[in-house]
Structure formats: structure tokens, C-alpha cells
Design a protein around this motif. Structure first.
Motif, PDB file in Angstrom:
ATOM      1  N   GLU A  19       0.819  -1.215   0.000  1.00  0.00           N
ATOM      2  CA  GLU A  19       0.000   0.000   0.000  1.00  0.00           C
ATOM      3  C   GLU A  19       0.854   1.267   0.000  1.00  0.00           C
ATOM      4  O   GLU A  19       0.343   2.354  -0.311  1.00  0.00           O
ATOM      5  N   ASP A  20       2.138   1.132   0.346  1.00  0.00           N
ATOM      6  CA  ASP A  20       3.016   2.304   0.412  1.00  0.00           C
ATOM      7  C   ASP A  20       3.930   2.426  -0.801  1.00  0.00           C
ATOM      8  O   ASP A  20       4.731   3.359  -0.887  1.00  0.00           O
ATOM      9  N   ILE A  21       3.817   1.498  -1.741  1.00  0.00           N
ATOM     10  CA  ILE A  21       4.658   1.550  -2.939  1.00  0.00           C
ATOM     11  C   ILE A  21       4.106   2.591  -3.911  1.00  0.00           C
ATOM     12  O   ILE A  21       2.896   2.690  -4.121  1.00  0.00           O
ATOM     13  N   LYS A  22       5.005   3.367  -4.506  1.00  0.00           N
ATOM     14  CA  LYS A  22       4.622   4.428  -5.435  1.00  0.00           C
ATOM     15  C   LYS A  22       5.332   4.239  -6.771  1.00  0.00           C
ATOM     16  O   LYS A  22       6.446   3.703  -6.833  1.00  0.00           O
ATOM     17  N   PRO A  23       4.699   4.684  -7.867  1.00  0.00           N
ATOM     18  CA  PRO A  23       5.400   4.688  -9.163  1.00  0.00           C
ATOM     19  C   PRO A  23       6.704   5.473  -9.067  1.00  0.00           C
ATOM     20  O   PRO A  23       6.755   6.522  -8.425  1.00  0.00           O
ATOM     21  N   GLY A  24       7.746   4.961  -9.673  1.00  0.00           N
ATOM     22  CA  GLY A  24       9.044   5.619  -9.625  1.00  0.00           C
ATOM     23  C   GLY A  24      10.024   4.925  -8.702  1.00  0.00           C
ATOM     24  O   GLY A  24      11.230   5.125  -8.815  1.00  0.00           O
ATOM     25  N   MET A  25       9.508   4.103  -7.775  1.00  0.00           N
ATOM     26  CA  MET A  25      10.402   3.325  -6.917  1.00  0.00           C
ATOM     27  C   MET A  25      11.063   2.221  -7.733  1.00  0.00           C
ATOM     28  O   MET A  25      10.561   1.813  -8.779  1.00  0.00           O
ATOM     29  N   VAL A  26      12.196   1.720  -7.244  1.00  0.00           N
ATOM     30  CA  VAL A  26      12.959   0.704  -7.958  1.00  0.00           C
ATOM     31  C   VAL A  26      13.083  -0.547  -7.095  1.00  0.00           C
ATOM     32  O   VAL A  26      13.442  -0.464  -5.912  1.00  0.00           O
ATOM     33  N   ILE A  27      12.769  -1.705  -7.690  1.00  0.00           N
ATOM     34  CA  ILE A  27      12.842  -2.976  -6.975  1.00  0.00           C
ATOM     35  C   ILE A  27      14.304  -3.283  -6.628  1.00  0.00           C
ATOM     36  O   ILE A  27      15.180  -3.223  -7.491  1.00  0.00           O
ATOM     37  N   ALA A  28      14.573  -3.618  -5.356  1.00  0.00           N
ATOM     38  CA  ALA A  28      15.945  -3.897  -4.906  1.00  0.00           C
ATOM     39  C   ALA A  28      16.277  -5.388  -4.949  1.00  0.00           C
ATOM     40  O   ALA A  28      17.442  -5.757  -5.051  1.00  0.00           O
ATOM     41  N   ARG A  29      15.270  -6.255  -4.846  1.00  0.00           N
ATOM     42  CA  ARG A  29      15.485  -7.696  -4.896  1.00  0.00           C
ATOM     43  C   ARG A  29      14.398  -8.321  -5.766  1.00  0.00           C
ATOM     44  O   ARG A  29      13.278  -7.811  -5.821  1.00  0.00           O
ATOM     45  N   ASP A  30      14.730  -9.424  -6.422  1.00  0.00           N
ATOM     46  CA  ASP A  30      13.724 -10.108  -7.239  1.00  0.00           C
ATOM     47  C   ASP A  30      12.472 -10.389  -6.412  1.00  0.00           C
ATOM     48  O   ASP A  30      12.552 -10.777  -5.236  1.00  0.00           O
ATOM     49  N   VAL A  31      11.308 -10.193  -7.042  1.00  0.00           N
ATOM     50  CA  VAL A  31      10.039 -10.523  -6.395  1.00  0.00           C
ATOM     51  C   VAL A  31       9.662 -11.930  -6.835  1.00  0.00           C
ATOM     52  O   VAL A  31       9.446 -12.178  -8.027  1.00  0.00           O
ATOM     53  N   ILE A  32       9.569 -12.841  -5.882  1.00  0.00           N
ATOM     54  CA  ILE A  32       9.320 -14.254  -6.169  1.00  0.00           C
ATOM     55  C   ILE A  32       7.892 -14.615  -5.757  1.00  0.00           C
ATOM     56  O   ILE A  32       7.445 -14.271  -4.655  1.00  0.00           O
TER      57      ILE A  32
END
Length: 383
Positions: A19-32
């Protein structure tokens, strides 16, 4: 302005709730996923479509690079500072381009679209002849099409690649219904309002079934009488729906969707708060689809050109709050997308100017092209 705390000199990793993720953020670890598949790779730049995909997969949290400037943070600092930080970020390799029409997901969507649009045509014609309106049945026809999408926002990309129905009124009504459903999602409407708005979009042009085809589909210049006949569809639509046991919002959506905030619309020439809320939303969706859809006599218009047209003269004609919601969501859907510029060069949209949505920053190689300043270039196509 001090840049302390915003410059990406020390990138840290932070776990962030969905709920706190916003467009423009960058993934730091693979999402599994729970099945062990990589849903999103490290260094993926989050845009609204990706965020919706994460939510759709039930992902509760992800790791992000905390110090990378986000869209939300960018509004608090100077654009030049954002662009300088963008240059420091490694450019993503451009994926192999696969045309939308060749994507498997598009094929599934197109097949469902063709099936449901035939069902919609049968129901719309019967309603125009006096059959009862079944709101839940009409809603399900539109809603089923979204089941073939990874993210609802994909509908905006896919719609412009569909083969138009032989009768424009059918595909247009269906497209406006899809857009209204998407708009309701952006506005966080309750379920009943979302259903009613979606159905209102499907029924907004019901009056056109009463206009002779030779007038409705005439490609040349219309005579005064023919133009008056076309404009009569708003009143005709209301006449068809007025005795139906359905909410007034749906009836007024058909009657008022060509009214404009400055009083320049029809059929009543009303303005401002006199216009029904559903009609205000349908007016925007109706205009957007009319401009971006492929037509027999012209090709589709690039979404950024449509945004520009809305920016130039739309704020006098449409409800500003609804228009801003629509345009910002449209623009941010293309955040991170590859586009072709008017000089033929391709690049990636890496920054959206909140006050100039149609002129984003495009990254080409190691160069950032700010279209807000480079006025001799524009986006000609979304790839």
C-alpha cells in the motif's frame, strides 16, 4: 534547495508494504511468487501497471531502493535535481520489442473482447427497441473482458490495437464502458457506483440506434440537418432510458455526456454543477476513445497528443478534478514505456512533469531529452 536526503549517493534497501509503494520506486530484490517464479526482477522501475500487477498477485511487500527518488518525492524538489539523479541510474537494457498484436495476452484479450462485444450489440439493440435494462448483465459483459488482462490499465494499450467493429457505435460504446470502469477504479468508487458508471458508459450512445445509418456513418461533411440529427442522440438516448427501472445517473449520463462545463455543449447548454457527475466522467472517456481509436478515415492518435489536446482546451470544457485524475493516470501508465520520438529515435519515458503531462522526459542512451524544453520534438508513438 538542499538536496540532503534525496541524492542517491548511498542506496539503502527497505522492505515496503504494497500500500506504500509508489510509481518511480525501484525494486531492490527479485520478487518471487509462492510458486517460485520471478514475478519482477531486481532494478525494475515501478509504474502504475506494474504496481497493479503486484496487487493482483497478492504480493504483500517488496524490497525497494530507498534512496532512489520517487514520483511522490519529485514534486518536492526541482526537476533539474531529479534529472541529474536519473543520469546516475544505470539504464535498463531495452527488451526485445514484441508488437502488442503478437503478445499472447493480447490475443486472449482480443478474443474475449470480440465475444463480449457481440453480446453487447445484441443487448444494446434490444434495449433501443424497448427491452428492459438488466444492469448486472450489462456490467458482467464489460467486466469479463478485464479477466484476460494482467492489469486493468493494460486495456488502454490494447484497445487501440483492436480491429474496430463494422459499426463504430458498438465498439465505441464498449470502449467507453471499459474506460469508465477503469476511471471508477482510479476514483476508488464503491462497487455499486462502479457498476452503474460502467453500465452508463455502455449505454451513453444508445440514442444513436435511432439515427439512420447513412447519416450516422457518413464520412463527408454533414449538412446542418444531418448534424442536428446526430446531436439528437443525447435526447433520444434519454427518451429510451427514462422509463427504465435504473438509477437516474445512468439516464442522465446518456442525456448530458455532450454538455460542457463552459456551457458550449448540448442538448440543453447547461454548465458547471448543473451537469451530472456520471455525465462529466463519460464526457472525458467518450472524447478520449474517439481520438485514440482507429477509424476508417484516420489512424489512431498518440495518447500524448490526446493529453496535449486536453491540456490546451480541456480545462474549460470538462470538470477539472475529473480531468486531472484521468490525465495523470493515463500519463503515468506510460511511465517506463518505450516511445518513438518525432525524429524517429526511440527511448524510455523516465519522468512525467506533473504540470505538463504531455511533455515527459525521455531517456535515449546516456542522454535525457526533456520534451518540456526541447519543443521541436514530440512523442509520435508508444511502442
Amino acid at each position: 534547495m538542499s538536496r540532503e536526503g534525496t541524492v542517491r549517493h548511498q542506496v539503502s534497501v527497505k522492505r515496503v508494504h504494497i500500500e506504500d509503494i509508489k510509481p518511480g520506486m525501484v525494486i531492490a530484490r527479485d520478487v518471487i511468487t509462492s510458486e517460485g517464479f520471478v514475478l519482477l526482477a531486481k532494478d525494475t522501475l515501478i509504474n502504475p501497471a506494474i504496481l497493479e500487477r503486484l496487487m493482483g498477485k497478492g504480493i504483500s511487500s517488496v524490497y525497494i531502493k530507498e534512496a532512489v527518488i520517487t514520483v511522490a518525492q519529485a514534486k518536492d524538489i526541482e526537476p533539474e535535481e531529479v534529472l541529474e539523479d536519473l543520469l546516475e541510474q544505470p539504464q535498463k537494457d531495452k527488451p526485445e520489442m514484441v508488437s502488442v498484436a503478437k503478445r499472447r495476452n493480447f490475443g486472449e484479450f482480443a478474443g474475449e473482447y470480440d465475444t463480449k462485444i457481440m453480446s453487447a450489440e445484441i443487448l444494446l439493440r434490444s434495449i433501443s427497441e424497448g427491452a428492459a435494462v438488466n444492469i448486472d448483465e450489462l456490467y458482467e459483459i464489460t467486466n469479463a473482458t478485464f479477466s484476460k488482462l494482467k492489469a486493468k490499465s493494460d486495456v488502454l494499450t490494447y484497445m487501440s490495437f483492436l480491429n474496430a467493429h463494422s459499426e463504430y457505435i458498438i465498439s465505441h460504446s464498449y470502449n467507453v464502458s471499459l474506460l469508465c470502469n477503469l476511471f471508477a477504479n482510479w476514483m476508488k468508487m464503491n462497487e455499486r457506483d462502479m457498476i452503474n458508471l460502467t453500465v452508463a458508459g455502455l449505454l451513453h450512445d444508445i440514442g444513436k440506434f435511432k439515427i439512420p445509418s447513412e447519416v450516422l456513418y457518413k464520412e463527408g461533411k454533414l449538412s446542418n440537418d444531418e448534424f442536428a440529427a446526430i446531436k439528437s442522440h443525447a435526447q433520444l438516448g434519454y427518451d429510451i432510458l427514462k422509463e427504465q427501472n435504473i438509477p437516474d445517473d445512468i439516464k442522465l449520463g446518456a442525456f448530458m455526456h455532450h454538455e460542457r462545463f463552459d456551457g458550449s455543449g448540448y442538448p440543453a447548454g447547461i454548465k458547471g454543477s448543473q451537469i451530472n457527475d456520471f455525465a462529466r466522467i463519460i464526457a472525458i472517456c467518450d472524447t478520449y476513445d474517439a481520438m485514440t481509436a482507429n477509424r476508417a478515415y484516420r489512424s489512431k492518435i498518440c495518447p500524448f497528443d490526446v493529453i496535449k489536446q486536453f491540456e490546451v482546451d480541456g480545462y474549460n470544457k470538462y470538470d477539472t478534478s475529473y480531468l486531472l485524475t484521468f490525465l495523470r493516470n493515463i500519463a503515468y501508465i506510460y511511465f517506463g514505456s518505450w516511445v518513438k520520438l518525432s525524429n524517429g529515435i526511440e527511448g524510455e519515458v523516465v519522468y512525467i512533469h506533473q504540470n505538463n503531462l504531455s511533455r515527459p522526459v525521455v531517456r535515449v542512451g546516456e542522454t535525457l531529452i526533456d520534451l518540456q524544453k526541447t519543443t521541436d520534438l514530440s512523442i509520435s508513438n508508444v511502442l
